[in-house]
Design a protein around this motif. Structure first.
Motif, PDB file in Angstrom:
ATOM      1  N   GLN A 171     -32.525   6.923  -8.855  1.00 28.14           N
ATOM      2  CA  GLN A 171     -32.031   5.558  -9.012  1.00 28.14           C
ATOM      3  C   GLN A 171     -33.187   4.624  -9.312  1.00 28.14           C
ATOM      4  O   GLN A 171     -34.351   4.977  -9.109  1.00 28.14           O
ATOM      5  CB  GLN A 171     -31.325   5.098  -7.736  1.00 28.14           C
ATOM      6  CG  GLN A 171     -30.104   5.910  -7.386  1.00 28.14           C
ATOM      7  CD  GLN A 171     -29.456   5.429  -6.097  1.00 28.14           C
ATOM      8  OE1 GLN A 171     -30.128   4.939  -5.200  1.00 28.14           O
ATOM      9  NE2 GLN A 171     -28.142   5.585  -6.003  1.00 28.14           N
ATOM     10  N   THR A 172     -32.850   3.440  -9.762  1.00 26.96           N
ATOM     11  CA  THR A 172     -33.875   2.426  -9.983  1.00 26.96           C
ATOM     12  C   THR A 172     -34.250   1.813  -8.642  1.00 26.96           C
ATOM     13  O   THR A 172     -33.379   1.423  -7.862  1.00 26.96           O
ATOM     14  CB  THR A 172     -33.340   1.338 -10.933  1.00 26.96           C
ATOM     15  OG1 THR A 172     -33.000   1.947 -12.171  1.00 26.96           O
ATOM     16  CG2 THR A 172     -34.369   0.251 -11.163  1.00 26.96           C
ATOM     17  N   ASN A 173     -35.544   1.743  -8.366  1.00 23.35           N
ATOM     18  CA  ASN A 173     -36.047   1.151  -7.127  1.00 23.35           C
ATOM     19  C   ASN A 173     -36.604  -0.239  -7.415  1.00 23.35           C
ATOM     20  O   ASN A 173     -37.099  -0.516  -8.501  1.00 23.35           O
ATOM     21  CB  ASN A 173     -37.131   2.023  -6.503  1.00 23.35           C
ATOM     22  CG  ASN A 173     -36.573   3.328  -5.972  1.00 23.35           C
ATOM     23  OD1 ASN A 173     -35.381   3.446  -5.705  1.00 23.35           O
ATOM     24  ND2 ASN A 173     -37.429   4.317  -5.823  1.00 23.35           N
ATOM     25  N   LEU A 174     -36.536  -1.086  -6.417  1.00 20.71           N
ATOM     26  CA  LEU A 174     -37.068  -2.443  -6.494  1.00 20.71           C
ATOM     27  C   LEU A 174     -38.415  -2.455  -5.782  1.00 20.71           C
ATOM     28  O   LEU A 174     -38.497  -2.154  -4.590  1.00 20.71           O
ATOM     29  CB  LEU A 174     -36.091  -3.422  -5.829  1.00 20.71           C
ATOM     30  CG  LEU A 174     -36.517  -4.880  -5.686  1.00 20.71           C
ATOM     31  CD1 LEU A 174     -36.705  -5.526  -7.052  1.00 20.71           C
ATOM     32  CD2 LEU A 174     -35.479  -5.646  -4.869  1.00 20.71           C
ATOM     33  N   ILE A 175     -39.481  -2.778  -6.512  1.00 22.18           N
ATOM     34  CA  ILE A 175     -40.834  -2.851  -5.945  1.00 22.18           C
ATOM     35  C   ILE A 175     -41.147  -4.325  -5.708  1.00 22.18           C
ATOM     36  O   ILE A 175     -41.094  -5.130  -6.637  1.00 22.18           O
ATOM     37  CB  ILE A 175     -41.886  -2.247  -6.917  1.00 22.18           C
ATOM     38  CG1 ILE A 175     -41.462  -0.853  -7.395  1.00 22.18           C
ATOM     39  CG2 ILE A 175     -43.270  -2.262  -6.296  1.00 22.18           C
ATOM     40  CD1 ILE A 175     -41.296   0.166  -6.310  1.00 22.18           C
ATOM     41  N   ILE A 176     -41.484  -4.690  -4.471  1.00 16.47           N
ATOM     42  CA  ILE A 176     -41.753  -6.087  -4.117  1.00 16.47           C
ATOM     43  C   ILE A 176     -43.190  -6.242  -3.631  1.00 16.47           C
ATOM     44  O   ILE A 176     -43.669  -5.467  -2.812  1.00 16.47           O
ATOM     45  CB  ILE A 176     -40.764  -6.581  -3.037  1.00 16.47           C
ATOM     46  CG1 ILE A 176     -39.339  -6.582  -3.606  1.00 16.47           C
ATOM     47  CG2 ILE A 176     -41.145  -7.971  -2.548  1.00 16.47           C
ATOM     48  CD1 ILE A 176     -38.291  -7.063  -2.627  1.00 16.47           C
ATOM     49  N   ARG A 177     -43.865  -7.276  -4.184  1.00 18.16           N
ATOM     50  CA  ARG A 177     -45.245  -7.621  -3.812  1.00 18.16           C
ATOM     51  C   ARG A 177     -45.289  -9.084  -3.380  1.00 18.16           C
ATOM     52  O   ARG A 177     -44.458  -9.879  -3.779  1.00 18.16           O
ATOM     53  CB  ARG A 177     -46.169  -7.438  -5.010  1.00 18.16           C
ATOM     54  CG  ARG A 177     -46.288  -6.035  -5.521  1.00 18.16           C
ATOM     55  CD  ARG A 177     -47.138  -5.989  -6.816  1.00 18.16           C
ATOM     56  NE  ARG A 177     -47.433  -4.637  -7.198  1.00 18.16           N
ATOM     57  CZ  ARG A 177     -46.608  -3.845  -7.875  1.00 18.16           C
ATOM     58  NH1 ARG A 177     -45.429  -4.292  -8.252  1.00 18.16           N
ATOM     59  NH2 ARG A 177     -46.956  -2.613  -8.191  1.00 18.16           N
ATOM     60  N   PHE A 178     -46.325  -9.428  -2.599  1.00 18.38           N
ATOM     61  CA  PHE A 178     -46.513 -10.825  -2.218  1.00 18.38           C
ATOM     62  C   PHE A 178     -47.246 -11.614  -3.294  1.00 18.38           C
ATOM     63  O   PHE A 178     -47.133 -12.820  -3.363  1.00 18.38           O
ATOM     64  CB  PHE A 178     -47.282 -10.939  -0.897  1.00 18.38           C
ATOM     65  CG  PHE A 178     -46.466 -10.517   0.288  1.00 18.38           C
ATOM     66  CD1 PHE A 178     -45.408 -11.290   0.733  1.00 18.38           C
ATOM     67  CD2 PHE A 178     -46.751  -9.352   0.970  1.00 18.38           C
ATOM     68  CE1 PHE A 178     -44.647 -10.913   1.822  1.00 18.38           C
ATOM     69  CE2 PHE A 178     -46.004  -8.964   2.067  1.00 18.38           C
ATOM     70  CZ  PHE A 178     -44.946  -9.740   2.489  1.00 18.38           C
ATOM     71  N   GLU A 179     -48.041 -10.939  -4.112  1.00 11.16           N
ATOM     72  CA  GLU A 179     -48.802 -11.557  -5.201  1.00 11.16           C
ATOM     73  C   GLU A 179     -48.528 -10.771  -6.481  1.00 11.16           C
ATOM     74  O   GLU A 179     -48.274  -9.562  -6.409  1.00 11.16           O
ATOM     75  CB  GLU A 179     -50.313 -11.536  -4.901  1.00 11.16           C
ATOM     76  CG  GLU A 179     -50.717 -12.320  -3.666  1.00 11.16           C
ATOM     77  CD  GLU A 179     -50.530 -13.810  -3.820  1.00 11.16           C
ATOM     78  OE1 GLU A 179     -50.621 -14.314  -4.961  1.00 11.16           O
ATOM     79  OE2 GLU A 179     -50.264 -14.484  -2.807  1.00 11.16           O
ATOM     80  N   PRO A 180     -48.613 -11.407  -7.662  1.00  9.62           N
ATOM     81  CA  PRO A 180     -48.261 -10.708  -8.898  1.00  9.62           C
ATOM     82  C   PRO A 180     -49.058  -9.421  -9.143  1.00  9.62           C
ATOM     83  O   PRO A 180     -48.500  -8.422  -9.575  1.00  9.62           O
ATOM     84  CB  PRO A 180     -48.548 -11.726 -10.001  1.00  9.62           C
ATOM     85  CG  PRO A 180     -48.664 -13.040  -9.332  1.00  9.62           C
ATOM     86  CD  PRO A 180     -49.004 -12.789  -7.900  1.00  9.62           C
ATOM     87  N   GLN A 181     -50.334  -9.420  -8.859  1.00 14.71           N
ATOM     88  CA  GLN A 181     -51.180  -8.263  -9.151  1.00 14.71           C
ATOM     89  C   GLN A 181     -51.574  -7.472  -7.904  1.00 14.71           C
ATOM     90  O   GLN A 181     -52.502  -6.662  -7.948  1.00 14.71           O
ATOM     91  CB  GLN A 181     -52.454  -8.718  -9.884  1.00 14.71           C
ATOM     92  CG  GLN A 181     -52.188  -9.483 -11.174  1.00 14.71           C
ATOM     93  CD  GLN A 181     -51.362  -8.680 -12.165  1.00 14.71           C
ATOM     94  OE1 GLN A 181     -51.558  -7.484 -12.335  1.00 14.71           O
ATOM     95  NE2 GLN A 181     -50.420  -9.348 -12.813  1.00 14.71           N
ATOM     96  N   ALA A 182     -50.899  -7.697  -6.804  1.00 13.58           N
ATOM     97  CA  ALA A 182     -51.255  -7.021  -5.545  1.00 13.58           C
ATOM     98  C   ALA A 182     -51.081  -5.509  -5.693  1.00 13.58           C
ATOM     99  O   ALA A 182     -50.175  -5.028  -6.368  1.00 13.58           O
ATOM    100  CB  ALA A 182     -50.377  -7.539  -4.418  1.00 13.58           C
TER     101      ALA A 182
END
Length: 193
Positions: A171-182
């Motif tokens: 499945q497609t996973n959602l990757i979440i970061r606190f900063e754009p390039q973290a």
């Protein structure tokens, strides 16, 4: 006699004008109270993101007490977002742990709106209400269970950066970061509950 009526008419006119002014201004004091929540903005959530997402990590080892009885995972935590198509959002955090016979559990819930910015692949969650609960079993008496409404000062907008990536789960996973390039991130997968 005419002179007596003119001041009386003047007073009546002033009183009527003052009454009219009060009837226009007074409701504004009640209708626009600073404690009332602002109307929620309407935002559409991209179709591929409008669903429930969850992430979690659990201890790889189970926790057994010295007497050989099972007392629970040493540490466990989970996060979840529920993005509604109309821009409403709910956030959940569940954490628990066992240490020296003391079992602690925490549950955080926030509800509000979410606005996605597809240009920079970010979303801003603006909570409008929330609740936090804590549970302690077998812990020192200084630890007390709690169930508190989240205070207004703690309901601040939070911006996250995301990407969608194919996962090993098919499945497609959602990757979440606190900063754009973290380089550190949290992987969320589609969920149903």
């Amino acid at each position: 006699m005419k002179a007596l009526n003119q001041p009386s008419l003047l007073h009546k006119g002033l009183f009527a004008s003052l009454l009219l002014l009060m009837s226009v201004l007074l409701p504004g004091c009640f209708l626009f109270d600073d404690d009332d929540p602002a109307p929620e903005p309407k935002h559409e959530v991209p179709t591929e993101l409008a669903r429930k997402w969850t992430a979690g990590q659990f201890s790889m080892s189970e926790f057994w007490d010295y007497n050989g009885s099972y007392t629970g995972n040493a540490f466990e935590a989970g996060l979840a977002f529920d993005f509604k198509p109309d821009g409403k959002c709910e956030f959940y955090l569940v954490a628990g742990g066992t240490s020296y016979g003391c079992r602690t559990e925490t549950f955080v819930y926030k509800k509000g709106t979410v606005q996605f910015n597809e240009d920079n692949q970010s979303f801003t969650f603006t909570p409008t209400e929330g609740r936090a609960r804590g549970f302690y079993k077998g812990c020192a008496s200084a630890y007390q269970n709690y169930d508190n409404k989240t205070e207004k000062k703690d309901l601040k907008p939070e911006t996250y950066y995301y990407t969608l990536q194919p996962g090993s789960n098919g499945q497609t996973n959602l990757i979440i970061r606190f900063e754009p390039q973290a380089t550190s991130y949290t992987t969320f997968w589609p969920a149903n509950w």
